[in-house]
Write a protein that holds these residues in place. Structure first.
Motif, PDB file in Angstrom:
ATOM      1  N   ILE A  87       0.840  -1.200   0.000  1.00  0.00           N
ATOM      2  CA  ILE A  87       0.000   0.000   0.000  1.00  0.00           C
ATOM      3  C   ILE A  87       0.877   1.253   0.000  1.00  0.00           C
ATOM      4  CG2 ILE A  87      -1.820   1.258   1.229  1.00  0.00           C
ATOM      5  CD1 ILE A  87      -2.476  -1.551   2.501  1.00  0.00           C
ATOM      6  N   ARG A  88       0.635   2.094  -0.993  1.00  0.00           N
ATOM      7  CA  ARG A  88       1.466   3.292  -1.160  1.00  0.00           C
ATOM      8  C   ARG A  88       0.618   4.558  -1.118  1.00  0.00           C
ATOM      9  NH1 ARG A  88       5.231   1.146  -6.218  1.00  0.00           N
ATOM     10  NH2 ARG A  88       5.884  -0.761  -5.167  1.00  0.00           N
ATOM     11  N   PRO A  89       1.228   5.655  -0.693  1.00  0.00           N
ATOM     12  CA  PRO A  89       0.492   6.921  -0.683  1.00  0.00           C
ATOM     13  C   PRO A  89       0.616   7.666  -2.017  1.00  0.00           C
ATOM     14  CG  PRO A  89       2.628   7.224   0.358  1.00  0.00           C
ATOM     15  CD  PRO A  89       2.583   5.787  -0.129  1.00  0.00           C
ATOM     16  N   ALA A  90      -0.318   8.577  -2.258  1.00  0.00           N
ATOM     17  CA  ALA A  90      -0.260   9.449  -3.435  1.00  0.00           C
ATOM     18  C   ALA A  90      -1.066  10.693  -3.108  1.00  0.00           C
ATOM     19  CB  ALA A  90      -0.827   8.730  -4.654  1.00  0.00           C
ATOM     20  N   LEU A  91      -1.154  11.608  -4.072  1.00  0.00           N
ATOM     21  CA  LEU A  91      -1.977  12.801  -3.890  1.00  0.00           C
ATOM     22  C   LEU A  91      -2.995  12.881  -5.025  1.00  0.00           C
ATOM     23  CD1 LEU A  91       0.634  15.558  -2.902  1.00  0.00           C
ATOM     24  CD2 LEU A  91      -1.018  14.406  -1.393  1.00  0.00           C
ATOM     25  N   GLY A  92      -4.200  13.354  -4.699  1.00  0.00           N
ATOM     26  CA  GLY A  92      -5.256  13.430  -5.707  1.00  0.00           C
ATOM     27  C   GLY A  92      -5.935  14.796  -5.774  1.00  0.00           C
ATOM     28  N   PRO A  93      -5.242  15.799  -6.380  1.00  0.00           N
ATOM     29  CA  PRO A  93      -5.940  17.083  -6.594  1.00  0.00           C
ATOM     30  C   PRO A  93      -7.152  16.820  -7.499  1.00  0.00           C
ATOM     31  CG  PRO A  93      -3.829  17.016  -7.785  1.00  0.00           C
ATOM     32  CD  PRO A  93      -3.888  15.777  -6.955  1.00  0.00           C
ATOM     33  N   THR A  94      -8.345  17.019  -6.986  1.00  0.00           N
ATOM     34  CA  THR A  94      -9.526  16.379  -7.563  1.00  0.00           C
ATOM     35  C   THR A  94      -9.781  16.690  -9.032  1.00  0.00           C
ATOM     36  OG1 THR A  94     -11.897  16.088  -7.339  1.00  0.00           O
ATOM     37  CG2 THR A  94     -11.022  18.103  -6.423  1.00  0.00           C
ATOM     38  N   ILE A  95      -9.946  17.983  -9.344  1.00  0.00           N
ATOM     39  CA  ILE A  95     -10.226  18.423 -10.723  1.00  0.00           C
ATOM     40  C   ILE A  95      -9.490  19.755 -10.870  1.00  0.00           C
ATOM     41  CG2 ILE A  95     -12.043  19.235 -12.309  1.00  0.00           C
ATOM     42  CD1 ILE A  95     -14.042  17.538 -10.653  1.00  0.00           C
ATOM     43  N   PRO A  96      -8.710  19.950 -11.935  1.00  0.00           N
ATOM     44  CA  PRO A  96      -7.938  21.194 -12.035  1.00  0.00           C
ATOM     45  C   PRO A  96      -8.776  22.451 -11.768  1.00  0.00           C
ATOM     46  CG  PRO A  96      -7.237  19.683 -13.733  1.00  0.00           C
ATOM     47  CD  PRO A  96      -8.389  19.020 -13.030  1.00  0.00           C
ATOM     48  N   LEU A  97      -9.989  22.521 -12.336  1.00  0.00           N
ATOM     49  CA  LEU A  97     -10.803  23.728 -12.129  1.00  0.00           C
ATOM     50  C   LEU A  97     -11.170  23.940 -10.661  1.00  0.00           C
ATOM     51  CD1 LEU A  97     -13.220  23.466 -15.192  1.00  0.00           C
ATOM     52  CD2 LEU A  97     -11.627  25.358 -14.773  1.00  0.00           C
ATOM     53  N   HIS A  98     -11.149  22.872  -9.892  1.00  0.00           N
ATOM     54  CA  HIS A  98     -11.501  22.982  -8.470  1.00  0.00           C
ATOM     55  C   HIS A  98     -10.289  23.307  -7.604  1.00  0.00           C
ATOM     56  CE1 HIS A  98     -15.581  20.758  -8.702  1.00  0.00           C
ATOM     57  NE2 HIS A  98     -15.201  21.099  -9.920  1.00  0.00           N
ATOM     58  N   CYS A  99      -9.158  23.537  -8.267  1.00  0.00           N
ATOM     59  CA  CYS A  99      -7.930  23.846  -7.541  1.00  0.00           C
ATOM     60  C   CYS A  99      -7.363  25.158  -8.075  1.00  0.00           C
ATOM     61  CB  CYS A  99      -6.879  22.749  -7.767  1.00  0.00           C
ATOM     62  SG  CYS A  99      -7.424  21.102  -7.283  1.00  0.00           S
ATOM     63  N   SER A 100      -6.844  25.983  -7.175  1.00  0.00           N
ATOM     64  CA  SER A 100      -6.148  27.186  -7.642  1.00  0.00           C
ATOM     65  C   SER A 100      -4.820  26.751  -8.267  1.00  0.00           C
ATOM     66  CB  SER A 100      -5.893  28.135  -6.471  1.00  0.00           C
ATOM     67  OG  SER A 100      -5.055  27.494  -5.518  1.00  0.00           O
ATOM     68  N   ASP A 101      -4.239  27.629  -9.075  1.00  0.00           N
ATOM     69  CA  ASP A 101      -2.962  27.283  -9.719  1.00  0.00           C
ATOM     70  C   ASP A 101      -1.897  26.948  -8.673  1.00  0.00           C
ATOM     71  OD1 ASP A 101      -4.177  27.663 -12.102  1.00  0.00           O
ATOM     72  OD2 ASP A 101      -3.202  29.573 -12.572  1.00  0.00           O
ATOM     73  N   GLN A 102      -1.859  27.760  -7.629  1.00  0.00           N
ATOM     74  CA  GLN A 102      -0.837  27.527  -6.603  1.00  0.00           C
ATOM     75  C   GLN A 102      -1.036  26.164  -5.934  1.00  0.00           C
ATOM     76  OE1 GLN A 102       1.793  29.657  -6.315  1.00  0.00           O
ATOM     77  NE2 GLN A 102       2.636  27.947  -5.140  1.00  0.00           N
ATOM     78  N   PHE A 103      -2.291  25.778  -5.757  1.00  0.00           N
ATOM     79  CA  PHE A 103      -2.606  24.484  -5.142  1.00  0.00           C
ATOM     80  C   PHE A 103      -2.050  23.342  -6.002  1.00  0.00           C
ATOM     81  CE2 PHE A 103      -5.306  20.894  -4.005  1.00  0.00           C
ATOM     82  CZ  PHE A 103      -5.525  21.057  -2.644  1.00  0.00           C
ATOM     83  N   LEU A 104      -2.258  23.460  -7.322  1.00  0.00           N
ATOM     84  CA  LEU A 104      -1.757  22.418  -8.234  1.00  0.00           C
ATOM     85  C   LEU A 104      -0.228  22.389  -8.232  1.00  0.00           C
ATOM     86  CD1 LEU A 104      -4.256  23.042 -11.177  1.00  0.00           C
ATOM     87  CD2 LEU A 104      -4.144  20.971  -9.767  1.00  0.00           C
ATOM     88  N   ILE A 105       0.372  23.556  -8.243  1.00  0.00           N
ATOM     89  CA  ILE A 105       1.844  23.641  -8.240  1.00  0.00           C
ATOM     90  C   ILE A 105       2.395  22.999  -6.961  1.00  0.00           C
ATOM     91  CG2 ILE A 105       3.775  25.284  -8.027  1.00  0.00           C
ATOM     92  CD1 ILE A 105       2.085  27.169  -9.881  1.00  0.00           C
ATOM     93  N   ASP A 106       1.746  23.283  -5.836  1.00  0.00           N
ATOM     94  CA  ASP A 106       2.229  22.727  -4.560  1.00  0.00           C
ATOM     95  C   ASP A 106       2.016  21.218  -4.485  1.00  0.00           C
ATOM     96  OD1 ASP A 106       2.955  25.266  -3.979  1.00  0.00           O
ATOM     97  OD2 ASP A 106       1.729  25.502  -2.181  1.00  0.00           O
ATOM     98  N   CYS A 107       0.926  20.730  -5.080  1.00  0.00           N
ATOM     99  CA  CYS A 107       0.710  19.268  -5.134  1.00  0.00           C
ATOM    100  C   CYS A 107       1.847  18.609  -5.908  1.00  0.00           C
ATOM    101  CB  CYS A 107      -0.614  18.940  -5.838  1.00  0.00           C
ATOM    102  SG  CYS A 107      -2.048  19.091  -4.780  1.00  0.00           S
ATOM    103  N   ALA A 108       2.164  19.182  -7.075  1.00  0.00           N
ATOM    104  CA  ALA A 108       3.222  18.599  -7.915  1.00  0.00           C
ATOM    105  C   ALA A 108       4.560  18.624  -7.166  1.00  0.00           C
ATOM    106  CB  ALA A 108       3.319  19.365  -9.227  1.00  0.00           C
ATOM    107  N   ARG A 109       4.796  19.718  -6.464  1.00  0.00           N
ATOM    108  CA  ARG A 109       6.064  19.858  -5.727  1.00  0.00           C
ATOM    109  C   ARG A 109       6.151  18.805  -4.601  1.00  0.00           C
ATOM    110  NH1 ARG A 109       6.339  25.581  -3.694  1.00  0.00           N
ATOM    111  NH2 ARG A 109       6.617  26.068  -5.885  1.00  0.00           N
ATOM    112  N   LEU A 110       5.062  18.667  -3.854  1.00  0.00           N
ATOM    113  CA  LEU A 110       5.051  17.720  -2.734  1.00  0.00           C
ATOM    114  C   LEU A 110       5.197  16.277  -3.233  1.00  0.00           C
ATOM    115  CD1 LEU A 110       4.762  17.579   0.340  1.00  0.00           C
ATOM    116  CD2 LEU A 110       2.275  17.458   0.055  1.00  0.00           C
ATOM    117  N   ALA A 111       4.543  15.986  -4.363  1.00  0.00           N
ATOM    118  CA  ALA A 111       4.629  14.630  -4.924  1.00  0.00           C
ATOM    119  C   ALA A 111       6.060  14.317  -5.355  1.00  0.00           C
ATOM    120  CB  ALA A 111       3.677  14.498  -6.109  1.00  0.00           C
ATOM    121  N   LYS A 112       6.712  15.313  -5.932  1.00  0.00           N
ATOM    122  CA  LYS A 112       8.099  15.125  -6.377  1.00  0.00           C
ATOM    123  C   LYS A 112       9.013  14.903  -5.167  1.00  0.00           C
ATOM    124  CE  LYS A 112      11.546  17.098  -9.442  1.00  0.00           C
ATOM    125  NZ  LYS A 112      12.094  18.326  -9.988  1.00  0.00           N
TER     126      LYS A 112
END
Ligand SMILES: [Zn+2]
Length: 501
Positions: A208-233
């Protein structure tokens, strides 16, 4: 130490090319050590498992689901489109305690195993915000079921009313102020929880592994998506989001971003090989190219796309561009079940409805590859999805006395197009038998059923007001979204004809 050997004898083994042959499987340390001609010698104390009269296939891999949906089976009305569903979505996960979250994931896992699925990518949402306990409860359910999973908290920092410009204006004044006042979980709080979950992962990552699921791009601010990508990396984990699932998302995205959804995500630096996108229906050729160039994977969900009337994903084009595609069921409240056999069959059948030349269709062999190795790549598990030496011993035994296998001529075609999960006799995951002869060995299904019925009554009562107001506004939202995109940019494929007519 090698540990005790297990041998599966007497089965018909489906190889990665879709050919079936009588072979025996040697299993050591939860992995397939060898696949040999029948009768090869093993140590005296090896455990023997008979697969006589069984077709042995790799466990199907579900590239997109939501375990929270299981406790809401039957709660989504007929004739509900995606945005109508999302409008009522708030009600569906309200008032749940940690044990409800565990229960929903356990129900989902039980159905997947019963229907021959041994691993999944789960975007699990909590209301009003994600919690370490909630994510942990979901992961515990998969651990207890004995199933492999990628567990991603599904997160956003906008409500659907903030996500879709113009939607609030389309609501009558009496409703507008209420929905305008709603807010999503606070940005910082969400990341605090996610960082905590990722830093303190307490489960065996082989299972069992963890991941992140920013639900739908329109439901996320740009900064939120950028931070998700950064945290995942930072944590080297996968990311999954819903992309262009509805026509409204694609057209509103273009209006909001002045760019296509994929173009915008590319500009944000969000796209990479760790990203998978679910649905990807309303994307044009240029977006397909961009996804391919970025190494993004796609989770194709034909049953849910049909149930919600979302559209037909251009899977053949994706495959031609070299995109890795997996098959998913989506949630049990958007496709009414977790049958990977059904989703796999539909993925093949749906490729035929446009009337393209037959050689463009997705064949049985191809679709089975998508539902196993393709999905495995979406999950980021390197050694699942095929029966071969070195791979995890995730093996499904199908009864060959089931009607659709009689007479037996083409095991692959008869399985992909005829199987509904009822032939599943035994399911082995990591060398451990978790289901045999109609019985799940890891979870008490009658207790789960009892608890689910109790929870459904309690939660429906607790959420009655939210359900009622959600139903009232859902029709308005449905009408608003259906009106989107009938003018403006060129629409993909045949929906432009529908809109013109
Ligand atoms: Zn989904």
């Amino acid at each position: 130490m090698m540990g005790r050997q297990t041998v599966i004898r007497g089965g018909l083994v489906l190889d990665p090319q879709g050919r079936a042959a009588a072979q025996d499987l040697l299993i050591e340390g939860g992995r397939i050590a060898a696949i040999e001609n029948p009768g090869f010698e093993v140590s005296d104390d090896a455990e023997l498992i008979s697969a006589c009269d069984r077709l042995l296939i790799p466990g199907l891999v579900n590239s997109h689901t939501h375990s929270h949906g299981a406790l809401n089976r039957g709660a989504v009305d007929d004739k509900v489109s995606l945005e109508m569903f999302l409008t009522g979505g708030g009600a569906s996960t309200r008032s749940r305690g940690v044990e409800d979250k565990y229960l929903s994931a356990a129900l989902s896992a039980a159905e997947m195993i019963r229907k021959g699925c041994t691993a999944c990518f789960d975007l699990s949402v909590e209301f009003p915000e994600p919690s370490r306990d909630g994510v942990s409860a979901v992961a515990r359910a998969y651990r207890d079921a004995g199933m492999r999973a990628v567990v991603a908290p599904m997160i956003a920092d906008r409500t659907i009313y903030q996500a879709l410009p113009g939607l609030l204006d389309a609501l009558p004044e009496g409703l507008r102020s209420h929905y305008a006042s709603l807010s999503a979980a606070p940005f910082e709080r969400t990341f605090e929880v996610c960082r905590d979950v990722l830093a303190n992962w307490e489960f065996d990552r082989r299972q069992i592994r963890p991941a992140l699921g920013p639900t739908i791009p329109l439901h996320c601010s740009d900064q939120f998506l950028i931070d998700c990508a950064r945290l995942a990396k930072e944590h080297d984990i996968p990311l999954q989001t819903h992309l262009a699932e509805s026509r409204a998302q694609a057209t509103i995205g273009r209006r909001r971003y002045g760019n296509s959804l994929v173009g915008h995500l590319e500009d944000l630096g969000f796209l990479s090989e760790r990203v998978s996108v679910a649905h990807a229906i309303w994307i044009d050729d240029d977006e397909i190219k961009k996804l391919s160039q970025s190494g993004v994977r796609v989770a194709h969900n034909p049953s849910s796309n049909l149930r919600l009337g979302s559209g037909v994903a251009p899977v053949r084009k994706m495959l031609s561009e070299g995109i890795t595609v997996g098959v998913g069921t989506d949630a049990s409240n958007t496709s009414d079940g977790q049958s990977m056999f059904e989703a796999t069959r539909l993925a093949s059948y749906l490729s035929r409805i446009d009337g393209f030349a037959a050689d463009e269709w997705i064949s049985a062999g191809e679709v089975f590859h998508l539902a196993t190795e393709g999905s495995a790549k979406v999950l980021g598990f390197e050694k699942i999805g095929r029966l071969a030496a070195g791979y995890e011993a995730d093996v499904v035994f199908l009864r060959l006395d089931s009607p659709h296998f009689v007479p037996l001529r083409s095991p692959l075609i008869q399985m992909v197009f005829g199987e509904n999960g009822a032939s599943v006799h035994t399911v082995m995951i990591g060398g451990r038998i978790v289901f045999r002869d109609g019985k799940l060995l890891t979870l008490d299904e009658s207790l789960l059923r009892h608890r689910a019925q109790e929870a459904a009554g309690r939660l429906d009562q607790a959420n009655a007001d939210t359900y009622a107001s959600g139903a009232a506004v859902a029709r308005l939202v449905g009408t608003f979204c259906a009106a989107q995109g009938c003018t403006g940019h060129a629409l993909p494929r045949k929906l432009s004809l529908v809109c013109a007519g």
